[in-house]
Design an enzyme around this catalytic site. Structure first.
Site: not given
Ligand code: SD4
Length: 334
Positions: A194, A225, A245, A248
């Protein structure tokens, strides 16, 4: 109705008056806190800085260059993250992002501006630049968050183009996963990319953006998140900002980015605040070895910090024309 008009109408009906009075009371009772905030604000840096999660060299360079030209922090952050939204090789952001387990690519994003305003979209299909869409929610509606089809239809009304987000490569990887589909979202240490970005502009104002396709092969409708203000991103222009990141669900349970900004408000450095936010998770969740969480943060002086659970997280930092990749400190040392 635009947000400005909505707020104006709300204050005409007395809502604004109530808020105004409570703010006044608050100011009278918290002279110590106000003094502390003023000290932080006095140290305000006006040296443009862009930081973002992971090694997104081009995205961070784009934001840094925009800031150096005098572009405002939010515009620079959106320009920066959109580089990754368009990058077909990035399988966790924008077009080319991994689909849910039924093959639909659904994106989450949010933005937060230096004036405390924010916008967010969740579970959006067929739109590549969802950070820009989140900004439109902020500026063109009286709301903070739009979901799913409503967000998508709003995007078309705003002139954003319909796009097929499932690339051949992502489709192939998903079909491969379907051969032995294991739904184990906890064990997801490697697969996080992310992009969360914080920018400080030449006025010393801070804004940020966060955009993702979320967990690969997630349950249909799952939202992490990243688009949740306070979890994936939070800014207070008098204090600083933070982005997250990683897993989440765990970030949301501790409202991680908001927590970091509040810890900085109480005097912690960005580094210590990121460490404390990770500690909150590792202290109460003994499964922490199974997932990755990483935070980056910046305060108004331009100090930057980062911390994560597992070794391997890096972030980008652009300052004084130099764009460098920095290895984050981490919790599990052995
Ligand atoms: C999530 N925090 O959807 C995000 C995932 C993430 O790189 O960081 N992906 O939970």
């Amino acid at each position: 109705m635009k947000r400005r008009d909505f707020i104006k109408n709300a204050s005409l009906t007395g809502v604004g008056l109530t808020v105004g009075n409570s703010l006044l009371n608050c100011a009278e009772n918290s002279s110590e806190k106000t003094k502390k905030e003023m000290t932080i604000t006095t140290n305000k840096s006006k040296n443009p800085i862009a930081i973002c999660t992971w090694g997104f060299v081009n995205a961070n360079a784009k934001a840094g260059e925009e800031l150096s030209k005098g572009i405002k922090a939010l515009d620079a952050a959106i320009a920066g993250v959109s580089v990754e939204e368009k990058n077909l090789k990035n399988t966790t952001v924008g077009k080319g992002g991994a689909p849910d387990r039924e093959g639909n690519v659904t994106l989450d994003a949010c933005v937060m501006d230096s004036n405390g305003d924010c916008g967010s979209v969740v579970c959006v299909e067929n739109i590549t630049n969802v950070a820009e869409l989140a900004r439109r929610v902020m500026t063109e509606t009286p709301h903070v968050m739009l979901a799913g089809l409503g967000a998508e239809e709003f995007a078309y009304r705003q002139g954003l183009e319909k796009d097929n987000l499932l690339t051949e490569a992502s489709k192939k990887a998903w079909k491969e996963w379907l051969k032995s589909p294991e739904y184990k979202p906890l064990i997801n240490i490697e697969n996080h990319d992310t992009i969360g970005m914080l920018c400080m502009d030449t006025d010393g104002d801070i804004a940020g953006a966060c955009t993702t396709s979320g967990l690969s092969y997630k349950m249909k409708g799952r939202v992490g998140d990243s688009p949740i203000i306070g979890s994936g991103l939070f800014i207070d222009n008098a204090i600083g900002g933070a982005v997250a990141t990683g897993m989440g669900e765990e970030i949301m349970k501790t409202v991680g980015s908001f927590l970091i900004v509040e810890l900085m408000r109480n005097g912690m450095s960005p580094q210590k605040a990121c460490e404390e936010a990770v500690n909150r998770i590792t202290n109460k969740n003994d499964r922490y070895k199974d997932f990755q969480i990483a935070y980056i943060a910046m305060n108004t002086s331009g100090d930057v910090g980062s911390y994560c659970i597992h070794k391997g997280f890096t972030y980008m930092k652009y300052q004084n024309g130099v764009n460098k990749n920095v290895h984050s400190d981490y919790f599990i040392k052995s």
